[in-house]
Design a protein around this motif. Structure first.
Motif, PDB file in Angstrom:
ATOM      1  N   LYS A   1     -16.390 -41.984  10.940  1.00 12.79           N
ATOM      2  CA  LYS A   1     -16.165 -42.375  12.344  1.00 12.79           C
ATOM      3  C   LYS A   1     -17.060 -43.526  12.813  1.00 12.79           C
ATOM      4  O   LYS A   1     -16.667 -44.271  13.703  1.00 12.79           O
ATOM      5  CB  LYS A   1     -16.273 -41.167  13.275  1.00 12.79           C
ATOM      6  N   ASP A   2     -18.245 -43.690  12.212  1.00 17.95           N
ATOM      7  CA  ASP A   2     -19.130 -44.768  12.667  1.00 17.95           C
ATOM      8  C   ASP A   2     -19.121 -45.967  11.717  1.00 17.95           C
ATOM      9  O   ASP A   2     -20.053 -46.760  11.703  1.00 17.95           O
ATOM     10  CB  ASP A   2     -20.564 -44.234  12.824  1.00 17.95           C
ATOM     11  N   HIS A   3     -18.074 -46.073  10.906  1.00 19.56           N
ATOM     12  CA  HIS A   3     -18.030 -47.151   9.904  1.00 19.56           C
ATOM     13  C   HIS A   3     -17.206 -48.354  10.365  1.00 19.56           C
ATOM     14  O   HIS A   3     -16.948 -49.267   9.585  1.00 19.56           O
ATOM     15  CB  HIS A   3     -17.444 -46.631   8.576  1.00 19.56           C
ATOM     16  N   GLY A   4     -16.771 -48.344  11.618  1.00 14.54           N
ATOM     17  CA  GLY A   4     -16.031 -49.508  12.137  1.00 14.54           C
ATOM     18  C   GLY A   4     -14.663 -49.714  11.513  1.00 14.54           C
ATOM     19  O   GLY A   4     -14.196 -50.853  11.372  1.00 14.54           O
ATOM     20  N   VAL A   5     -13.995 -48.599  11.161  1.00 12.92           N
ATOM     21  CA  VAL A   5     -12.688 -48.690  10.502  1.00 12.92           C
ATOM     22  C   VAL A   5     -11.639 -49.251  11.478  1.00 12.92           C
ATOM     23  O   VAL A   5     -11.521 -48.770  12.601  1.00 12.92           O
ATOM     24  CB  VAL A   5     -12.236 -47.288  10.027  1.00 12.92           C
ATOM     25  N   THR A   6     -10.867 -50.260  11.034  1.00 11.12           N
ATOM     26  CA  THR A   6      -9.778 -50.782  11.890  1.00 11.12           C
ATOM     27  C   THR A   6      -8.399 -50.359  11.377  1.00 11.12           C
ATOM     28  O   THR A   6      -7.427 -50.367  12.122  1.00 11.12           O
ATOM     29  CB  THR A   6      -9.802 -52.317  11.967  1.00 11.12           C
TER      30      THR A   6
ATOM     31  N   VAL B   1     -11.184 -51.771   6.191  1.00 12.00           N
ATOM     32  CA  VAL B   1     -10.148 -50.813   5.784  1.00 12.00           C
ATOM     33  C   VAL B   1     -10.742 -49.605   5.066  1.00 12.00           C
ATOM     34  O   VAL B   1     -11.559 -49.741   4.149  1.00 12.00           O
ATOM     35  CB  VAL B   1      -9.133 -51.514   4.845  1.00 12.00           C
ATOM     36  N   LEU B   2     -10.279 -48.436   5.488  1.00 14.46           N
ATOM     37  CA  LEU B   2     -10.620 -47.178   4.804  1.00 14.46           C
ATOM     38  C   LEU B   2      -9.423 -46.778   3.943  1.00 14.46           C
ATOM     39  O   LEU B   2      -8.310 -46.657   4.442  1.00 14.46           O
ATOM     40  CB  LEU B   2     -10.910 -46.091   5.855  1.00 14.46           C
ATOM     41  N   ILE B   3      -9.661 -46.575   2.641  1.00 17.35           N
ATOM     42  CA  ILE B   3      -8.596 -46.141   1.729  1.00 17.35           C
ATOM     43  C   ILE B   3      -8.641 -44.622   1.632  1.00 17.35           C
ATOM     44  O   ILE B   3      -9.715 -44.044   1.437  1.00 17.35           O
ATOM     45  CB  ILE B   3      -8.807 -46.761   0.323  1.00 17.35           C
ATOM     46  N   ILE B   4      -7.490 -43.984   1.781  1.00 20.06           N
ATOM     47  CA  ILE B   4      -7.401 -42.522   1.655  1.00 20.06           C
ATOM     48  C   ILE B   4      -6.393 -42.199   0.550  1.00 20.06           C
ATOM     49  O   ILE B   4      -5.312 -42.780   0.507  1.00 20.06           O
ATOM     50  CB  ILE B   4      -6.885 -41.877   2.972  1.00 20.06           C
ATOM     51  N   ASP B   5      -6.750 -41.253  -0.323  1.00 19.42           N
ATOM     52  CA  ASP B   5      -5.772 -40.820  -1.335  1.00 19.42           C
ATOM     53  C   ASP B   5      -5.982 -39.344  -1.655  1.00 19.42           C
ATOM     54  O   ASP B   5      -7.016 -38.766  -1.288  1.00 19.42           O
ATOM     55  CB  ASP B   5      -5.867 -41.692  -2.591  1.00 19.42           C
TER      56      ASP B   5
ATOM     57  N   THR C   1     -12.317 -56.381   4.606  1.00 23.41           N
ATOM     58  CA  THR C   1     -13.486 -55.706   4.019  1.00 23.41           C
ATOM     59  C   THR C   1     -13.183 -54.211   3.874  1.00 23.41           C
ATOM     60  O   THR C   1     -12.253 -53.685   4.498  1.00 23.41           O
ATOM     61  CB  THR C   1     -14.737 -55.923   4.890  1.00 23.41           C
ATOM     62  N   ILE C   2     -13.979 -53.543   3.036  1.00 29.72           N
ATOM     63  CA  ILE C   2     -13.720 -52.142   2.688  1.00 29.72           C
ATOM     64  C   ILE C   2     -14.718 -51.244   3.414  1.00 29.72           C
ATOM     65  O   ILE C   2     -15.942 -51.381   3.219  1.00 29.72           O
ATOM     66  CB  ILE C   2     -13.891 -51.919   1.160  1.00 29.72           C
ATOM     67  N   ALA C   3     -14.206 -50.303   4.200  1.00 29.73           N
ATOM     68  CA  ALA C   3     -15.083 -49.358   4.907  1.00 29.73           C
ATOM     69  C   ALA C   3     -15.483 -48.200   3.989  1.00 29.73           C
ATOM     70  O   ALA C   3     -16.538 -47.589   4.169  1.00 29.73           O
ATOM     71  CB  ALA C   3     -14.360 -48.826   6.140  1.00 29.73           C
ATOM     72  N   GLY C   4     -14.632 -47.888   3.027  1.00 24.93           N
ATOM     73  CA  GLY C   4     -14.937 -46.777   2.118  1.00 24.93           C
ATOM     74  C   GLY C   4     -13.658 -46.190   1.547  1.00 24.93           C
ATOM     75  O   GLY C   4     -12.559 -46.700   1.802  1.00 24.93           O
TER      76      GLY C   4
ATOM     77  N   PRO D   1      -4.153 -47.734  12.977  1.00 23.99           N
ATOM     78  CA  PRO D   1      -2.892 -47.693  12.215  1.00 23.99           C
ATOM     79  C   PRO D   1      -3.117 -47.295  10.759  1.00 23.99           C
ATOM     80  O   PRO D   1      -4.216 -47.459  10.225  1.00 23.99           O
ATOM     81  CB  PRO D   1      -2.377 -49.140  12.280  1.00 23.99           C
ATOM     82  N   MET D   2      -2.036 -46.797  10.141  1.00 23.42           N
ATOM     83  CA  MET D   2      -2.068 -46.460   8.718  1.00 23.42           C
ATOM     84  C   MET D   2      -1.085 -47.370   7.975  1.00 23.42           C
ATOM     85  O   MET D   2       0.051 -47.539   8.418  1.00 23.42           O
ATOM     86  CB  MET D   2      -1.643 -45.015   8.505  1.00 23.42           C
ATOM     87  N   ILE D   3      -1.527 -47.940   6.872  1.00 23.74           N
ATOM     88  CA  ILE D   3      -0.678 -48.813   6.061  1.00 23.74           C
ATOM     89  C   ILE D   3      -0.355 -48.090   4.763  1.00 23.74           C
ATOM     90  O   ILE D   3      -1.269 -47.577   4.103  1.00 23.74           O
ATOM     91  CB  ILE D   3      -1.419 -50.118   5.652  1.00 23.74           C
TER      92      ILE D   3
END
Ligand code: G4P
Length: 191
Positions: A47-52, A120-124, A146-149, A75-77
């Motif tokens: 939540k504090d990682h600046g995810v867009t 960007v946060l990648i979720i899998d 850039t990558i948030a995590g 949004p989710m891509i």
């Protein structure tokens, strides 16, 4: 014990030392309440990682990614595995080869949806050898974002995916980390 670990022990099936079947709540049938709870857990961590934006790889990452995107209000891509007939210009593409499945596909993203302004946060759902996640990173970098995590539901920590990603300085957060597995046996990492 954590929510997802309990669910895996109750409803997951360890087929052998490499493959965990979670068809009854993640990969085929989806447990919506569980997905919301897991999406919230991932969102709490990032939540504090600046995810867009959240990015996920179709198809099993979509449910937790949507829940996390909802919790973070972004949004989710969906990174596509096959270029669609309507998605045909300004595409970023990269080949991903899955050791687990023995298949290759061309991961595709339209330049419209991720730009240099995005973090960007990648979720899998799974992290195994990390080829899918590495392909997603390549695409996001092509977009100059850039990558948030990386947020993962189930990490098989005995496979090299996590090491590959953290050696690049990526924050990898997994809700269940399997240390060791065998037929009908699952042992989690102690955090
Ligand atoms: P890889 O480099 O070994 O291919 O591993 P990666 O982490 O990239 O995962 C590749 C695919 O294999 C992913 O599915 C992932 O969910 C799946 N996978 C890896 N290990 C397991 C496992 O133990 N159990 C299950 N059920 N799946 C596993 P995908 O190709 O993205 O398919 P989809 O289900 O998202 O459509």
């Amino acid at each position: 014990m954590k929510l997802l670990e309990e669910k895996i022990l109750r409803d997951g099936v360890a087929v052998n030392e490499n493959i965990l079947k979670v068809d009854s709540f993640i990969n085929h049938q989806v447990d919506p309440e569980l997905m919301i709870a897991l999406g919230n857990e991932l969102a709490e961590h990032f939540k504090d990682h600046g995810v867009t934006k959240i990015a996920t790889i179709e198809s099993s990452g979509i449910a937790p990614a949507l829940a996390c995107a909802m919790a973070l209000g972004v949004p989710m891509i969906i990174l596509k595995k096959q270029p669609s007939k309507t998605l045909n210009s300004d595409l970023y593409q990269t080949i991903v080869t899955s050791y687990t499945k023995g298949t290759s596909y061309e991961l595709t993203l339209s330049s419209k949806y991720i730009t240099a302004d995005d973090h960007v946060l990648i979720i899998d759902d799974f992290l195994a050898n990390g080829e899918a996640a590495t392909g997603a990173l390549r695409l996001i970098r092509k977009a100059h974002a850039t990558i948030a995590g990386i947020g993962i539901l189930i990490e098989k920590s005995f496979q090299p995916g996590r090491e590959k990603l953290i050696s690049q300085g990526i924050d990898v957060y997994s809700l269940a980390r399997i240390k060791k597995m065998d037929k009908d046996y699952i042992e989690f990492c102690e955090d």
